[in-house]
Write a protein that holds these residues in place. Structure first.
Motif, PDB file in Angstrom:
ATOM      1  N   GLN A 135       0.825  -1.203   0.000  1.00 62.81           N
ATOM      2  CA  GLN A 135       0.000   0.000   0.000  1.00 62.81           C
ATOM      3  C   GLN A 135       0.864   1.260   0.000  1.00 62.81           C
ATOM      4  O   GLN A 135       0.576   2.231  -0.699  1.00 62.81           O
ATOM      5  CB  GLN A 135      -0.918  -0.006   1.229  1.00 62.81           C
ATOM      6  N   LEU A 163       0.194   3.169  -3.594  1.00 58.71           N
ATOM      7  CA  LEU A 163      -0.888   4.138  -3.504  1.00 58.71           C
ATOM      8  C   LEU A 163      -0.331   5.539  -3.262  1.00 58.71           C
ATOM      9  O   LEU A 163       0.779   5.703  -2.761  1.00 58.71           O
ATOM     10  CB  LEU A 163      -1.856   3.756  -2.379  1.00 58.71           C
ATOM     11  N   PRO A 196      -0.557   6.032   4.103  1.00 54.59           N
ATOM     12  CA  PRO A 196      -1.794   5.359   4.547  1.00 54.59           C
ATOM     13  C   PRO A 196      -2.103   5.600   6.030  1.00 54.59           C
ATOM     14  O   PRO A 196      -1.791   4.768   6.882  1.00 54.59           O
ATOM     15  CB  PRO A 196      -1.499   3.886   4.270  1.00 54.59           C
TER      16      PRO A 196
END
Length: 488
Positions: free
Chosen positions: A32, A36, A40
């Motif tokens: 992630q 992304l 996060p």
């Protein structure tokens, strides 16, 4: 021969291939983090209530492990483990020697604490960094004490910056500095540099993605009880439950040895007493903290062993005779260690990561539900999965398009209420069936012999679609996931 024997012993102890459940959480976070946009801060893996801010105290571990695994696979992670483990062993030996211990006593204590390299280095947890920096902190404190140059202490500042972002165990490092300073103060030695270095070493830990919220999380995490997680059980609770594992037995032996060591010693350092008392207290409080006591014994005990050995030699009239015996037995002993643990290393598939520790057809609590995960992938099932606790992070990594009810990240993500609801459900507490309707579970994946694995077979709303020796998978008949697979 001694060096080869000790190296083979440490590597043989480190040879474990069954992946630790937390590893999959690191990899899922790392995926992630690198794929992304933005950091996060909010959890995306769970469908049950979570905290508004996800404070992941091992975030940098995940950010490092993911690219290693992507480019080098299991081999890269395992080599990292061996390198960190050997580095920690060398630092333990180096610290003992710096304190004035003889080479023989330092190696003897390293052999005594060697089981620590088996139970504290399952492939591969963020705790390996705490083990490494724990010893390094003690080494730097000892270097500063002996040279009387406070400048060495400034190395602790970048160390704690890195440590705080790799693992929350840096708090133990701050404790070492504080106890060391107390011992120096009560002994009448110069202690002000140790007190002063605590200030920048503490404040540098605020340089993390969460700022002061990190410390707020740590306060709650360190004080909260975890009765449903075995490694957080107290030693007495573990013994009452019949868990007399090898590491607990060795810990008790070392604890008794530490007491005898101080009683028999003609002189001792107050800081040594404080450090061993603190780490033994933590080990009694929580089984997972026994590693800190093992490390401390490896660093501190050799000096006292050296004094005891010198006294023994002086009391013996036939010193030369004993020397000849030891000169013969020592290479034989370490040759045997080299052969035995070297064979264990070579035959133990040291560069692999495995999902089970039993032959096919046999079950174990440590096995992963690889068959059930393959079934889900094969039928392209996507939905909310209510899993066995230790399988949650494996599902995060293996099934990124599904969500879980809980996983091993536990207090970092989930609210206290939702965690209690889950564990009450798994124990079959009164009203346990209500949990099945409390949240939108599509699938349930538990061990065959578990209470849930047996009980769901009696509920008409749930249909068993897969089963093997490791796990059993159920699908809710009214769930959209049921339309993705034929429900006979």
């Amino acid at each position: 021969m001694i060096g080869m024997g000790v190296t083979a012993l440490i590597l043989g102890r480190l040879t474990q291939t069954l992946a630790d459940p937390d590893l999959w959480g690191y990899l899922a976070f790392g995926r992630q983090f690198w794929t992304l946009d933005g950091f996060p801060y909010i959890d995306i893996f769970a469908y049950t209530p979570t905290k508004p801010l996800w404070v992941y105290h091992e975030w940098l571990t995940g950010a490092v492990f993911y690219p290693i695994y992507q480019f080098l696979g299991a081999t890269g992670l395992q080599i990292s483990k061996y390198a960190i483990g050997l580095g920690t062993a060398w630092l333990i030996y180096k610290t003992a020697r710096m304190r004035g211990a003889s080479p023989g006593a330092s190696i003897a204590c390293l052999l005594l604490i060697s089981p620590f390299f088996s139970f504290a280095y399952s492939p591969i947890r963020a705790q390996v960094f705490t083990n490494l920096f724990f010893v390094l902190t003690l080494l730097i404190l000892e270097k500063s004490r002996q040279t009387r140059h406070p400048r060495y202490l400034w190395w602790l500042v970048p160390i704690f910056l890195l440590w705080a972002n790799l693992h929350g165990g840096f708090v133990a490092g701050l404790g070492i500095i504080g106890l060391f300073a107390v011992g120096q103060t009560l002994s009448g030695n110069k202690a002000m540099p140790y007190w002063l270095i605590l200030i920048p070493a503490t404040f540098i830990t605020l340089l993390n993605p969460y700022g002061p919220q990190y410390w707020i999380y740590l306060k709650d995490a360190l004080l909260m009880p975890r009765p449903d997680i075995s490694e957080w059980h107290s030693l007495f609770f573990a013994l009452q439950g019949g868990d007399l594992s090898a590491n607990i037995l060795v810990f008790l032996i070392l604890f008794i040895l530490a007491i005898l060591m101080f009683f028999a010693s003609r002189s001792y350092r107050l800081s040594d007493i404080f450090l061993l008392l603190a780490t033994s207290f933590l080990a009694f409080q929580h089984v997972r903290h026994q590693s800190l006591f093992f490390i401390m014994m490896g660093c501190l005990a050799p000096l006292y062993f050296t004094g005891a050995w010198n006294s023994f030699r002086q009391s013996m009239n036939q010193t030369d005779r004993w020397k000849k015996i030891f000169h013969v037995l020592t290479p034989v002993l370490f040759c045997c260690l080299f052969v035995f643990f070297g064979f264990r290393l070579i035959t133990g598939q040291p560069l692999d990561l495995t999902l089970r520790n039993t032959p096919p057809g046999q079950t174990s609590e440590d096995n992963y539900p690889a068959g059930a995960i393959h079934f889900i992938k094969q039928h392209k099932l996507r939905g909310n999965i209510l899993p066995e606790f230790n399988w949650g992070e494996y599902i995060l990594w293996s099934l990124p398009e599904s969500r879980v009810a809980i996983d091993g990240r536990y207090e970092t993500v989930y609210t206290e209420k939702s965690s209690k609801e889950y564990f009450a459900f798994t124990r079959g507490a009164s009203g346990w069936q209500n949990y099945l309707n409390l949240y939108p579970h599509d699938m349930v994946l538990f061990r065959q012999e578990s209470f849930i694995g047996q009980a769901l077979r009696t509920l008409p709303e749930w249909r068993q679609v897969y089963s093997d020796t490791d796990g059993v998978l159920f699908i809710r008949r009214s769930s959209p996931v049921a339309k993705q697979i034929r429900m006979d």
